[in-house]
Structure formats: C-alpha cells, structure tokens
Scaffold this motif. Structure first.
Motif, PDB file in Angstrom:
ATOM      1  N   PHE A  27      11.566  10.485  -9.007  1.00 52.52           N
ATOM      2  CA  PHE A  27      10.536   9.486  -8.764  1.00 52.52           C
ATOM      3  C   PHE A  27       9.688   9.341 -10.019  1.00 52.52           C
ATOM      4  O   PHE A  27       9.179  10.328 -10.547  1.00 52.52           O
ATOM      5  CB  PHE A  27       9.672   9.926  -7.580  1.00 52.52           C
ATOM      6  N   TYR A  28       9.557   8.098 -10.502  1.00 57.22           N
ATOM      7  CA  TYR A  28       8.794   7.838 -11.709  1.00 57.22           C
ATOM      8  C   TYR A  28       7.382   7.404 -11.373  1.00 57.22           C
ATOM      9  O   TYR A  28       7.168   6.572 -10.496  1.00 57.22           O
ATOM     10  CB  TYR A  28       9.462   6.742 -12.545  1.00 57.22           C
ATOM     11  N   LEU A  29       6.443   7.964 -12.109  1.00 57.91           N
ATOM     12  CA  LEU A  29       5.053   7.540 -12.075  1.00 57.91           C
ATOM     13  C   LEU A  29       4.740   6.984 -13.455  1.00 57.91           C
ATOM     14  O   LEU A  29       5.128   7.572 -14.471  1.00 57.91           O
ATOM     15  CB  LEU A  29       4.133   8.722 -11.773  1.00 57.91           C
ATOM     16  N   ILE A  74      -4.980   3.106  -7.504  1.00 61.84           N
ATOM     17  CA  ILE A  74      -4.518   3.975  -8.572  1.00 61.84           C
ATOM     18  C   ILE A  74      -4.672   5.414  -8.114  1.00 61.84           C
ATOM     19  O   ILE A  74      -5.695   5.812  -7.586  1.00 61.84           O
ATOM     20  CB  ILE A  74      -5.284   3.713  -9.875  1.00 61.84           C
ATOM     21  N   THR A  75      -3.630   6.177  -8.319  1.00 67.53           N
ATOM     22  CA  THR A  75      -3.590   7.568  -7.918  1.00 67.53           C
ATOM     23  C   THR A  75      -3.602   8.423  -9.170  1.00 67.53           C
ATOM     24  O   THR A  75      -3.191   7.969 -10.239  1.00 67.53           O
ATOM     25  CB  THR A  75      -2.290   7.837  -7.121  1.00 67.53           C
ATOM     26  N   GLU A  76      -4.044   9.638  -9.025  1.00 66.28           N
ATOM     27  CA  GLU A  76      -3.990  10.565 -10.149  1.00 66.28           C
ATOM     28  C   GLU A  76      -2.965  11.646  -9.870  1.00 66.28           C
ATOM     29  O   GLU A  76      -2.821  12.108  -8.747  1.00 66.28           O
ATOM     30  CB  GLU A  76      -5.359  11.203 -10.398  1.00 66.28           C
ATOM     31  N   TYR A  77      -2.272  12.011 -10.917  1.00 62.25           N
ATOM     32  CA  TYR A  77      -1.335  13.122 -10.860  1.00 62.25           C
ATOM     33  C   TYR A  77      -1.653  14.016 -12.042  1.00 62.25           C
ATOM     34  O   TYR A  77      -1.572  13.565 -13.197  1.00 62.25           O
ATOM     35  CB  TYR A  77       0.117  12.629 -10.918  1.00 62.25           C
ATOM     36  N   LYS A  78      -2.080  15.234 -11.760  1.00 64.68           N
ATOM     37  CA  LYS A  78      -2.486  16.184 -12.802  1.00 64.68           C
ATOM     38  C   LYS A  78      -3.510  15.553 -13.746  1.00 64.68           C
ATOM     39  O   LYS A  78      -3.374  15.578 -14.969  1.00 64.68           O
ATOM     40  CB  LYS A  78      -1.275  16.718 -13.565  1.00 64.68           C
ATOM     41  N   ASP A  79      -4.508  14.909 -13.150  1.00 59.95           N
ATOM     42  CA  ASP A  79      -5.619  14.275 -13.870  1.00 59.95           C
ATOM     43  C   ASP A  79      -5.199  13.104 -14.756  1.00 59.95           C
ATOM     44  O   ASP A  79      -5.903  12.736 -15.695  1.00 59.95           O
ATOM     45  CB  ASP A  79      -6.402  15.300 -14.703  1.00 59.95           C
ATOM     46  N   ILE A  80      -4.043  12.515 -14.481  1.00 60.80           N
ATOM     47  CA  ILE A  80      -3.579  11.328 -15.208  1.00 60.80           C
ATOM     48  C   ILE A  80      -3.481  10.192 -14.201  1.00 60.80           C
ATOM     49  O   ILE A  80      -2.862  10.338 -13.144  1.00 60.80           O
ATOM     50  CB  ILE A  80      -2.198  11.560 -15.862  1.00 60.80           C
ATOM     51  N   THR A 140       3.018   3.761  -9.188  1.00 67.08           N
ATOM     52  CA  THR A 140       4.427   3.923  -8.848  1.00 67.08           C
ATOM     53  C   THR A 140       5.207   2.695  -9.320  1.00 67.08           C
ATOM     54  O   THR A 140       4.623   1.658  -9.643  1.00 67.08           O
ATOM     55  CB  THR A 140       4.611   4.095  -7.333  1.00 67.08           C
ATOM     56  N   THR A 141       6.502   2.807  -9.318  1.00 68.35           N
ATOM     57  CA  THR A 141       7.361   1.674  -9.683  1.00 68.35           C
ATOM     58  C   THR A 141       7.137   0.517  -8.717  1.00 68.35           C
ATOM     59  O   THR A 141       7.080  -0.644  -9.135  1.00 68.35           O
ATOM     60  CB  THR A 141       8.838   2.107  -9.688  1.00 68.35           C
ATOM     61  N   GLN A 142       6.974   0.823  -7.436  1.00 64.74           N
ATOM     62  CA  GLN A 142       6.729  -0.205  -6.421  1.00 64.74           C
ATOM     63  C   GLN A 142       5.431  -0.960  -6.720  1.00 64.74           C
ATOM     64  O   GLN A 142       5.395  -2.182  -6.666  1.00 64.74           O
ATOM     65  CB  GLN A 142       6.645   0.454  -5.040  1.00 64.74           C
ATOM     66  N   GLN A 143       4.376  -0.235  -7.049  1.00 64.08           N
ATOM     67  CA  GLN A 143       3.099  -0.868  -7.375  1.00 64.08           C
ATOM     68  C   GLN A 143       3.214  -1.731  -8.622  1.00 64.08           C
ATOM     69  O   GLN A 143       2.663  -2.827  -8.682  1.00 64.08           O
ATOM     70  CB  GLN A 143       2.019   0.188  -7.585  1.00 64.08           C
ATOM     71  N   GLY A 169       2.627  13.152   0.872  1.00 65.01           N
ATOM     72  CA  GLY A 169       2.649  11.731   1.194  1.00 65.01           C
ATOM     73  C   GLY A 169       1.663  10.919   0.378  1.00 65.01           C
ATOM     74  O   GLY A 169       1.099   9.945   0.841  1.00 65.01           O
ATOM     75  N   LYS A 170       1.477  11.303  -0.856  1.00 70.69           N
ATOM     76  CA  LYS A 170       0.431  10.729  -1.696  1.00 70.69           C
ATOM     77  C   LYS A 170       0.834   9.440  -2.423  1.00 70.69           C
ATOM     78  O   LYS A 170      -0.015   8.628  -2.753  1.00 70.69           O
ATOM     79  CB  LYS A 170       0.014  11.786  -2.717  1.00 70.69           C
ATOM     80  N   PHE A 171       2.112   9.246  -2.669  1.00 66.65           N
ATOM     81  CA  PHE A 171       2.530   8.140  -3.521  1.00 66.65           C
ATOM     82  C   PHE A 171       3.177   7.012  -2.729  1.00 66.65           C
ATOM     83  O   PHE A 171       4.120   7.221  -1.971  1.00 66.65           O
ATOM     84  CB  PHE A 171       3.483   8.630  -4.617  1.00 66.65           C
TER      85      PHE A 171
END
Length: 92
Positions: A75-77, A6-12, A16-19, A63-65
């Motif tokens: 790109f959707y998160l 699980i990755t965070e983007y702006k503390d959320i 990813t769609t792939q995951q 290259g984070k996602f």
C-alpha cells in the motif's frame, strides 16, 4: 486538492492513492501507471511510503487509511512532494 482528509504516518502528512486519484479527477489505475512509468523520479521516503509486512498489518488493524483493502499486500502513501510530482506528470 482541497477538502482532503490528510492523515499522518510517522509524523509525515500523507495521502492514499485513492485520495490522490479523486483529488486529480482520475482513477487509481492512472496514478499507479504514472508511478510505474516514472519510477526513477520517485524516491521512497521523500515522495512515497510503501507499507508492507508488519507495517501493513498494523495499518489494516487500525483502519486508518482510506481505500486500504483487506486483501492488499502493499500500500502506497504519498507525501506532499509525491502528490505534486504526480500532478506534474499528469499535467493536472
């Protein structure tokens, strides 16, 4: 949905769609189609984050996602709530 990075983007916390597709045992096309067919149920910021423009360029540079292709123009998160909404729609 265990063993996911699980990755965070702006503390959320986001996926990813792939995951999402891999964790639900389906394909990214199915996730995309489900989203497009039920778009009125999904709220930006609550269920998903759409990266475009400068935000997308920065994400590509870092290259984070997982699954982010160089030629992608949006790109959707997916947030936790978005992931659960997909699960409900897909009956997984």
């Amino acid at each position: 949905m265990s063993n996911l990075t699980i990755t965070e983007y702006k503390d959320i916390r986001v996926l990813t769609t792939q995951q999402l597709a891999e964790s639900y045992g389906t394909y990214t096309d199915v996730i995309n189609k489900n989203f497009n067919n039920n778009k009125s149920r999904y709220q930006a910021g609550k269920h998903y984050i759409l990266l475009q423009g400068e935000e997308l360029r920065e994400a590509k540079a870092k290259g984070k996602f997982y699954g982010l292709q160089p030629n992608t123009n949006k790109f959707y998160l997916w947030t936790e709530k978005g992931a659960f909404l997909h699960a409900k729609s897909l009956n997984t």
